[in-house]
Design an enzyme around this catalytic site. Structure first.
Site, PDB file in Angstrom:
ATOM      1  N   HIS A 145       0.796  -1.231   0.000  1.00 57.99           N
ATOM      2  CA  HIS A 145       0.000   0.000   0.000  1.00 57.99           C
ATOM      3  C   HIS A 145       0.833   1.288   0.000  1.00 57.99           C
ATOM      4  CE1 HIS A 145      -3.400  -2.500   0.163  1.00 57.99           C
ATOM      5  NE2 HIS A 145      -3.617  -2.548   1.455  1.00 57.99           N
ATOM      6  N   HIS A 219      -9.546   2.195   0.363  1.00 62.16           N
ATOM      7  CA  HIS A 219      -9.543   1.075   1.305  1.00 62.16           C
ATOM      8  C   HIS A 219     -10.668   1.178   2.337  1.00 62.16           C
ATOM      9  CE1 HIS A 219      -7.806  -2.262   3.482  1.00 62.16           C
ATOM     10  NE2 HIS A 219      -6.766  -2.305   2.665  1.00 62.16           N
ATOM     11  N   GLU A 357     -11.392  -3.448  -2.942  1.00 65.04           N
ATOM     12  CA  GLU A 357     -10.386  -2.497  -3.427  1.00 65.04           C
ATOM     13  C   GLU A 357     -10.168  -2.728  -4.920  1.00 65.04           C
ATOM     14  OE1 GLU A 357      -6.921  -3.285  -0.793  1.00 65.04           O
ATOM     15  OE2 GLU A 357      -8.424  -4.277   0.409  1.00 65.04           O
TER      16      GLU A 357
HETATM   17  C1  GLA Z   1      -5.191  -5.151   2.202  1.00 67.75           C
HETATM   18  C2  GLA Z   1      -4.410  -6.410   2.195  1.00 67.75           C
HETATM   19  C3  GLA Z   1      -4.584  -7.155   3.477  1.00 67.75           C
HETATM   20  C4  GLA Z   1      -4.269  -6.256   4.646  1.00 67.75           C
HETATM   21  C5  GLA Z   1      -5.113  -5.024   4.577  1.00 67.75           C
HETATM   22  C6  GLA Z   1      -4.765  -4.027   5.637  1.00 67.75           C
HETATM   23  O1  GLA Z   1      -6.467  -5.311   1.860  1.00 67.75           O
HETATM   24  O2  GLA Z   1      -4.725  -7.262   1.105  1.00 67.75           O
HETATM   25  O3  GLA Z   1      -3.753  -8.285   3.495  1.00 67.75           O
HETATM   26  O4  GLA Z   1      -2.918  -5.921   4.630  1.00 67.75           O
HETATM   27  O5  GLA Z   1      -4.956  -4.384   3.353  1.00 67.75           O
HETATM   28  O6  GLA Z   1      -4.794  -4.548   6.904  1.00 67.75           O
END
Ligand code: GLA
Length: 397
Positions: A145, A219, A357
């Site tokens: 991210h 997110h 997402e």
């Molecule tokens: C994303 C990832 C997850 C986790 C979340 C945040 O969606 O795919 O594995 O890291 O973010 O907690």
């Protein structure tokens, strides 16, 4: 004396005293542009101060159906979304905090804009034009991210644009050359548009001055029960996707596109999320539930298409997902563990929310056969996603 007469004359001239036309009226309308009348309302308030001294603002946008969306320019975070249930009861359908402090202390990307690269990049590096770029490593040995300070942790410049039946909140951020290891100055614009049809549209635009990788997403953690009454295992989900990407133990795609048929990953028809979330399946075990990327069956490569739908039986709430993206990371809040207490003193236990997402595939920079996430100077990155809320009196499976 001469000087006084000259000054008086000049003064009278400047007032338009010797002109026959009443010019002042005309000038006024030119200088003050008429405010566009919108039937949605926008309020701004102070949200908090960052350790840097910067302040964050909270924007509250309300439409004619009383849908209310709150967004802060810290991380472009959607902090609250009130939508009606089947009886018209307004409740919050997203996880988050009441104040900035919560987000600063601990947030698994609640409601945030994620970038420069949403999702994981294996071993925190990629090769581009024959050069290796090491990135910030923040998820085991991988990059997740956008790194240590991703787009979810910066202050965005804002501008509000009102239209008759919608309000757009434009957010801008300049991600400097080599920020978190990425090449190129990246000018990013994210536009949130709220309309009277209970839709939240998110448009992402970016340009760069050096070849780089971009994969932007949002997110938000959804729970359609309203005010987070229980987990999301009774929600039903439909994803127009014949394939998903199996992952390794670091949640990095193996490169295979696997058919969902006959697996717990089949959401081609509505399936209850809880139905097979604990199935004895290697991929479910690796994800700790669902934490995978589904590859959409798109009709056209770039148009906004409806590719997913989420329903909650008790409240009757429905959320449709439209996107221009080729894929979606469907994450069932497996890492939520009850350590976070959010808005309204609600404890966020495991699987108390889900994320959809929209994005390109994870780790694309290291998979030349995946759709490309390369952005070159002179090109424009454009991506759009819409989350549209409605109700059904009887929500079946
Ligand atoms: C994303 C990832 C997850 C986790 C979340 C945040 O969606 O795919 O594995 O890291 O973010 O907690």
């Amino acid at each position: 004396m001469k000087q006084t007469i000259f000054c008086t004359l000049f003064y009278l001239l400047s007032l338009g005293f010797f002109s026959c036309q009443p010019k002042q009226e005309e000038d006024k309308t030119v200088e003050v542009p008429e405010e566009i009348k919108s039937n949605l309302t926008v309020n701004t308030s102070f949200f908090g101060t960052l350790p840097s001294g910067d302040t964050a603002t909270l924007f509250t946008i309300k439409n004619q159906d009383n849908m209310e969306v709150k967004i802060t320019n810290y991380g472009g975070i959607i902090t609250s979304v009130l939508v009606p249930d089947k009886d018209g009861k307004m409740e919050d359908v997203v996880l988050g905090y009441d104040n900035l402090e919560g987000y600063l202390k601990s947030s698994p990307y609640f409601g945030a804009i994620v970038g420069r690269y949403g999702n994981r990049i294996a071993n925190g590096k990629f090769m581009l034009d024959g050069k290796e770029y090491p990135l910030a490593v923040n998820n085991g040995k991988n990059h997740l991210h956008g790194g240590l300070v991703g787009f979810d942790k910066v202050i965005w410049e804002t501008e509000i644009e009102k239209k008759e039946n919608s309000v757009a909140l434009k957010m801008k951020y300049l991600s400097k050359d080599m920020e978190e290891g990425y090449p190129g100055n990246l000018n990013v614009e994210v536009i949130y548009t709220i309309d009277n049809e209970n839709a939240i549209a998110i448009d992402y635009i970016a340009t760069t001055d050096k070849t780089t990788h971009v994969n932007l997403t949002n997110h938000t953690y959804f729970n359609l029960t309203g005010d987070v009454k229980r987990d999301i295992l009774d929600h039903s989900l439909m994803l127009k996707a014949d394939h998903y990407l199996p992952v390794d133990e670091g949640l990095i795609p193996t490169g295979e596109l696997r058919n969902v048929e006959g697996t717990p990953f089949n959401f081609k028809d509505f399936q209850k999320i809880g139905e097979e979330i604990n199935a004895s399946n290697e991929q479910i075990k690796l994800g700790g539930g669902y934490d995978h990327c589904w590859v959409f069956n798109r009709q056209t490569p770039n148009d906004l298409e409806i590719l997913g739908e989420l329903k909650e039986p008790t409240s009757g709430r429905v959320m449709q997902l439209f996107t221009t993206e080729p894929a979606v990371q469907f994450y069932t809040g497996n890492f939520l563990d009850g350590k976070i207490t959010g808005k309204m003193d609600k404890v966020y236990n495991q699987r108390f929310a889900l994320c959809l997402e929209t994005q390109h595939f994870p780790d694309s920079p290291n998979h030349p056969d995946f759709p490309s996430t390369v952005l070159k100077p002179g090109e424009k990155y454009e991506s759009s996603t819409v989350y549209k809320f409605s109700v059904e009196k009887e929500v079946g499976n």
